[in-house]
Scaffold this active site. Structure first.
Site, PDB file in Angstrom:
ATOM      1  N   ASP A 157       0.847  -1.145  -0.085  1.00 48.63           N
ATOM      2  CA  ASP A 157      -0.216   0.000   0.051  1.00 48.63           C
ATOM      3  C   ASP A 157       0.952   1.041   0.025  1.00 48.63           C
ATOM      4  O   ASP A 157       1.990   1.292   0.522  1.00 48.63           O
ATOM      5  CB  ASP A 157      -1.098   0.044   1.102  1.00 48.63           C
ATOM      6  N   GLY A 158       0.316   2.336  -0.596  1.00 47.72           N
ATOM      7  CA  GLY A 158       0.994   3.597  -0.503  1.00 47.72           C
ATOM      8  C   GLY A 158      -0.024   4.735  -0.008  1.00 47.72           C
ATOM      9  O   GLY A 158      -1.213   4.569   0.098  1.00 47.72           O
ATOM     10  N   GLU A 197       1.943   4.066  -4.162  1.00 46.76           N
ATOM     11  CA  GLU A 197       1.157   2.808  -4.541  1.00 46.76           C
ATOM     12  C   GLU A 197       2.014   2.022  -5.526  1.00 46.76           C
ATOM     13  O   GLU A 197       2.291   0.370  -5.193  1.00 46.76           O
ATOM     14  CB  GLU A 197      -0.158   2.898  -5.118  1.00 46.76           C
ATOM     15  N   ASP A 254      -5.468  -2.528  -2.393  1.00 46.73           N
ATOM     16  CA  ASP A 254      -6.670  -1.460  -2.497  1.00 46.73           C
ATOM     17  C   ASP A 254      -6.643  -0.461  -3.596  1.00 46.73           C
ATOM     18  O   ASP A 254      -7.678   0.356  -3.574  1.00 46.73           O
ATOM     19  CB  ASP A 254      -7.107  -1.227  -1.026  1.00 46.73           C
ATOM     20  N   HIS A 284      -9.973   0.207   4.214  1.00 43.84           N
ATOM     21  CA  HIS A 284     -10.581   0.815   5.409  1.00 43.84           C
ATOM     22  C   HIS A 284     -11.932   0.262   5.783  1.00 43.84           C
ATOM     23  O   HIS A 284     -12.895   1.019   6.171  1.00 43.84           O
ATOM     24  CB  HIS A 284     -10.561   2.413   5.341  1.00 43.84           C
ATOM     25  N   ASP A 344      -1.446  -0.614   5.178  1.00 44.52           N
ATOM     26  CA  ASP A 344      -2.001   0.887   4.915  1.00 44.52           C
ATOM     27  C   ASP A 344      -1.444   1.475   6.176  1.00 44.52           C
ATOM     28  O   ASP A 344      -1.038   2.709   5.973  1.00 44.52           O
ATOM     29  CB  ASP A 344      -3.476   0.795   5.143  1.00 44.52           C
TER      30      ASP A 344
END
Length: 249
Positions: A14-15, A54, A76, A130, A142
């Site tokens: 994730d970024g 990302e 995501d 989330h 995340d």
């Protein structure tokens, strides 16, 4: 004797960008068969967009894992996933140009990822971000990426770092989701029109940031999610803004 193929390894990346562009970070995690994190790494990017963060997270994950072992990557980011699974073949055929004839955004990163994917077994799996009781690997990545974006320091299991802090329950009520801007959407979010017959939630920004249109927004101002992060509701894809994804399709 027939050699047994190594079992598939589960991972996530994730970024995060606090402002998009703004202070950014990336993270990846690798888990055992019970989805328990056994290795992870996170790092700072200085000022960068969410898309760069990302893609960097995916590039670092592929670099850090054994190319001979099948890999499941949970993400995501629909942009990053589509970039390397859907749009990439067409970009290569067109000489790294989009359908509109423009240079591919973040081309160096996409080309590096293409090189790392060549000859290895990688399955991409989209997981919503989330979510209450969401994917544990994505949640870890995340939180690690967000922390790296804020503190601008490297962290990880090889460095002996403590795990990234969990989200505060009071800050994330049941059903809420937290965006890269640091804002929290919950029951108080107000629906706004998004195209024909569709609605999208807006929320109050906890921190100031910059919209994809180039104009900034202030803390407390209503913002909405777009393909590159957060910004003015009117600048969302389909509501006055043109997403970069459309150019790459």
């Amino acid at each position: 004797m027939i050699a047994r193929m190594a079992e598939r390894v589960s991972a996530a990346c994730d970024g995060a960008s606090k402002g998009n562009p703004g202070p950014a970070g990336w993270a990846w995690v690798v888990a055992d068969g019970t989805d328990t994190v056994v290795r992870w790494e996170a790092g700072p990017l200085g000022t960068a967009t969410n898309n760069v963060a990302e893609l960097t997270a995916l590039e670092r994950l592929l670099t850090a894992t054994d190319s001979s072992v099948p890999l499941e990557v949970r993400m995501d980011s629909q942009y990053a996933m589509k970039a390397v699974t859907t749009w990439l073949p067409g970009w290569k055929r067109k000489g790294w140009k989009t359908a509109a004839g423009k240079p591919v955004a973040n081309q160096d990163l996409v080309m590096r990822i293409d090189e790392l994917l060549t000859g290895r077994s990688v399955e991409f799996r989209y997981v919503p971000a989330h979510q209450v009781d969401g994917d544990p690997l994505n949640d870890f990545a995340d939180r690690a990426a967000s922390q790296a974006a804020v503190v601008q320091e490297a962290a990880g299991s090889d460095l002996g770092s403590p795990q990234p802090p969990a989200a505060t329950a009071a800050a994330r009520p049941a059903g809420a989701r937290r965006g890269a801007s640091g804002a929290t959407a919950g029951a108080a979010s107000s629906p706004q029109r998004r195209g024909a017959g569709k609605t999208a939630r807006t929320l109050k920004a906890k921190f100031p940031g910059r919209c994809r249109c180039g104009r900034s927004y202030a803390a407390g101002e209503q913002i909405a999610k777009n393909d590159e992060g957060w910004g003015h509701p009117a600048c969302r894809s389909g509501a006055g803004g043109t997403a970069p994804a459309a150019a790459g399709a």
